[in-house]
Scaffold this motif. Structure first.
Motif, PDB file in Angstrom:
ATOM      1  N   GLU A  37      -1.058  -0.664  -4.396  1.00  0.00           N
ATOM      2  CA  GLU A  37      -2.261   0.160  -4.426  1.00  0.00           C
ATOM      3  C   GLU A  37      -1.881   1.532  -3.885  1.00  0.00           C
ATOM      4  N   THR A  38      -2.243   2.589  -4.594  1.00  0.00           N
ATOM      5  CA  THR A  38      -1.879   3.950  -4.197  1.00  0.00           C
ATOM      6  C   THR A  38      -3.137   4.732  -3.818  1.00  0.00           C
ATOM      7  N   LEU A  39      -3.101   5.337  -2.617  1.00  0.00           N
ATOM      8  CA  LEU A  39      -4.249   6.105  -2.130  1.00  0.00           C
ATOM      9  C   LEU A  39      -3.793   7.441  -1.557  1.00  0.00           C
ATOM     10  N   ASN A  40      -4.653   8.427  -1.688  1.00  0.00           N
ATOM     11  CA  ASN A  40      -4.435   9.727  -1.067  1.00  0.00           C
ATOM     12  C   ASN A  40      -4.805   9.597   0.413  1.00  0.00           C
ATOM     13  N   GLU A  49      -3.293  16.139   8.800  1.00  0.00           N
ATOM     14  CA  GLU A  49      -4.021  14.918   8.436  1.00  0.00           C
ATOM     15  C   GLU A  49      -3.096  13.702   8.405  1.00  0.00           C
ATOM     16  N   LEU A  50      -1.831  13.920   8.068  1.00  0.00           N
ATOM     17  CA  LEU A  50      -0.858  12.827   8.089  1.00  0.00           C
ATOM     18  C   LEU A  50      -0.725  12.276   9.503  1.00  0.00           C
ATOM     19  N   TYR A  51      -0.516  13.169  10.457  1.00  0.00           N
ATOM     20  CA  TYR A  51      -0.377  12.747  11.851  1.00  0.00           C
ATOM     21  C   TYR A  51      -1.667  12.125  12.368  1.00  0.00           C
ATOM     22  N   ARG A  52      -2.798  12.658  11.956  1.00  0.00           N
ATOM     23  CA  ARG A  52      -4.092  12.110  12.365  1.00  0.00           C
ATOM     24  C   ARG A  52      -4.234  10.672  11.851  1.00  0.00           C
ATOM     25  N   PHE A  53      -3.872  10.450  10.588  1.00  0.00           N
ATOM     26  CA  PHE A  53      -3.937   9.101  10.021  1.00  0.00           C
ATOM     27  C   PHE A  53      -3.025   8.150  10.792  1.00  0.00           C
ATOM     28  N   ILE A  54      -1.817   8.584  11.058  1.00  0.00           N
ATOM     29  CA  ILE A  54      -0.864   7.740  11.788  1.00  0.00           C
ATOM     30  C   ILE A  54      -1.415   7.397  13.168  1.00  0.00           C
ATOM     31  N   ASN A  55      -1.935   8.379  13.877  1.00  0.00           N
ATOM     32  CA  ASN A  55      -2.479   8.127  15.217  1.00  0.00           C
ATOM     33  C   ASN A  55      -3.669   7.171  15.177  1.00  0.00           C
ATOM     34  N   MET A  56      -4.512   7.306  14.153  1.00  0.00           N
ATOM     35  CA  MET A  56      -5.677   6.422  14.028  1.00  0.00           C
ATOM     36  C   MET A  56      -5.280   4.985  13.691  1.00  0.00           C
ATOM     37  N   LEU A 108       0.845  -1.184   0.000  1.00  0.00           N
ATOM     38  CA  LEU A 108       0.000   0.000   0.000  1.00  0.00           C
ATOM     39  C   LEU A 108       0.882   1.236   0.000  1.00  0.00           C
ATOM     40  N   PHE A 109       0.634   2.124  -0.935  1.00  0.00           N
ATOM     41  CA  PHE A 109       1.315   3.412  -1.012  1.00  0.00           C
ATOM     42  C   PHE A 109       0.304   4.489  -0.660  1.00  0.00           C
ATOM     43  N   LEU A 110       0.628   5.279   0.349  1.00  0.00           N
ATOM     44  CA  LEU A 110      -0.216   6.394   0.766  1.00  0.00           C
ATOM     45  C   LEU A 110       0.570   7.678   0.587  1.00  0.00           C
ATOM     46  N   TYR A 111      -0.116   8.737   0.172  1.00  0.00           N
ATOM     47  CA  TYR A 111       0.592   9.999  -0.010  1.00  0.00           C
ATOM     48  C   TYR A 111      -0.194  11.174   0.546  1.00  0.00           C
ATOM     49  N   SER A 112       0.576  12.170   0.991  1.00  0.00           N
ATOM     50  CA  SER A 112       0.050  13.457   1.435  1.00  0.00           C
ATOM     51  C   SER A 112       0.819  14.497   0.632  1.00  0.00           C
ATOM     52  N   SER A 113       0.145  15.082  -0.352  1.00  0.00           N
ATOM     53  CA  SER A 113       0.829  15.973  -1.280  1.00  0.00           C
ATOM     54  C   SER A 113      -0.056  17.150  -1.652  1.00  0.00           C
ATOM     55  N   ARG A 114       0.550  18.303  -1.821  1.00  0.00           N
ATOM     56  CA  ARG A 114      -0.194  19.481  -2.281  1.00  0.00           C
ATOM     57  C   ARG A 114       0.036  19.741  -3.758  1.00  0.00           C
ATOM     58  N   GLU A 115       1.273  19.655  -4.181  1.00  0.00           N
ATOM     59  CA  GLU A 115       1.637  20.027  -5.543  1.00  0.00           C
ATOM     60  C   GLU A 115       1.748  18.835  -6.483  1.00  0.00           C
ATOM     61  N   LYS A 150      -9.600   7.201   5.685  1.00  0.00           N
ATOM     62  CA  LYS A 150      -9.743   7.331   7.141  1.00  0.00           C
ATOM     63  C   LYS A 150      -9.225   6.075   7.842  1.00  0.00           C
ATOM     64  N   LYS A 151      -9.990   5.038   7.785  1.00  0.00           N
ATOM     65  CA  LYS A 151      -9.626   3.787   8.449  1.00  0.00           C
ATOM     66  C   LYS A 151      -9.464   2.732   7.370  1.00  0.00           C
ATOM     67  N   ILE A 152      -8.354   2.040   7.418  1.00  0.00           N
ATOM     68  CA  ILE A 152      -8.078   1.015   6.425  1.00  0.00           C
ATOM     69  C   ILE A 152      -7.373  -0.137   7.136  1.00  0.00           C
ATOM     70  N   ASP A 153      -7.614  -1.344   6.680  1.00  0.00           N
ATOM     71  CA  ASP A 153      -6.948  -2.500   7.276  1.00  0.00           C
ATOM     72  C   ASP A 153      -5.565  -2.637   6.656  1.00  0.00           C
ATOM     73  N   LEU A 154      -4.573  -2.085   7.308  1.00  0.00           N
ATOM     74  CA  LEU A 154      -3.208  -2.098   6.795  1.00  0.00           C
ATOM     75  C   LEU A 154      -2.605  -3.497   6.818  1.00  0.00           C
TER      76      LEU A 154
END
Length: 174
Positions: free
Chosen positions: A31-34, A63-70, A4-11, A39-43
């Protein structure tokens, strides 16, 4: 092997780097997701997890930190990697492109409960034509105070793709 590839990007440079890594890892199903739409995913459905995030005005997004904490428990159980995209990493001669010497990685590791097994740092790109007036002025100011060259009429890519390739191989071996 599913990753799983997750990204947090503006540009978009972080997503571009992930696409490059995906092409290098042709033997992996990726699989690549923004991360901002996830929110919640079975990693644990994935053998490996890679998160890429860009710095904007000196910060990784909340939101990156929020995802990590969740998702901290599953992240800690997974074979996980993280990379940060920022313009400070363009200073390779000063070793600002290493996790040990990059301010943003140091801050990430202090703020995040997740300690990835593999960490990378890559320089991003600048496309002044893409930015609004305020952003363009701010970036010019930042480049001036950090001794950066200003290319207002062209896109300047600082990403070291050879370094991204090496990171890809390290991710494969996790």
């Amino acid at each position: 092997m599913k990753s799983l590839f997750l990204y947090s990007s503006r540009e978009g440079q972080t997503k571009k780097i992930l696409r490059y890594i995906d092409k290098k890892l042709i033997d992996l199903e990726c699989e690549t997701l923004n991360i901002h739409n996830t929110k919640k995913i079975d990693l644990l459905e994935y053998e490996k997890v890679l998160i890429g995030a860009s710095v904007h005005y000196g910060h990784l997004r909340k939101e990156l930190y929020r995802f990590i904490n969740m998702n901290i428990e599953q992240l800690q159980e997974s074979k996980g990697a993280f990379f940060c995209v920022n313009l400070t990493a363009r200073k390779e001669k000063k070793r600002k492109d290493t996790p040990e010497n990059n301010t943003y990685i140091k801050t990430f590791l202090k703020k995040s409960p997740w300690k990835p097994k593999l960490i990378g740092v890559f320089a991003g790109s600048l496309d002044y034509q893409k930015y609004g007036f305020f952003d363009r002025l701010m970036i010019i100011f930042i480049m001036m105070i950090t001794d950066g060259k200003i290319y207002v009429n062209q896109k300047k890519e600082y990403t070291n793709w050879k370094k991204v390739s090496l990171f890809s191989e390290a991710f494969r071996k996790l």
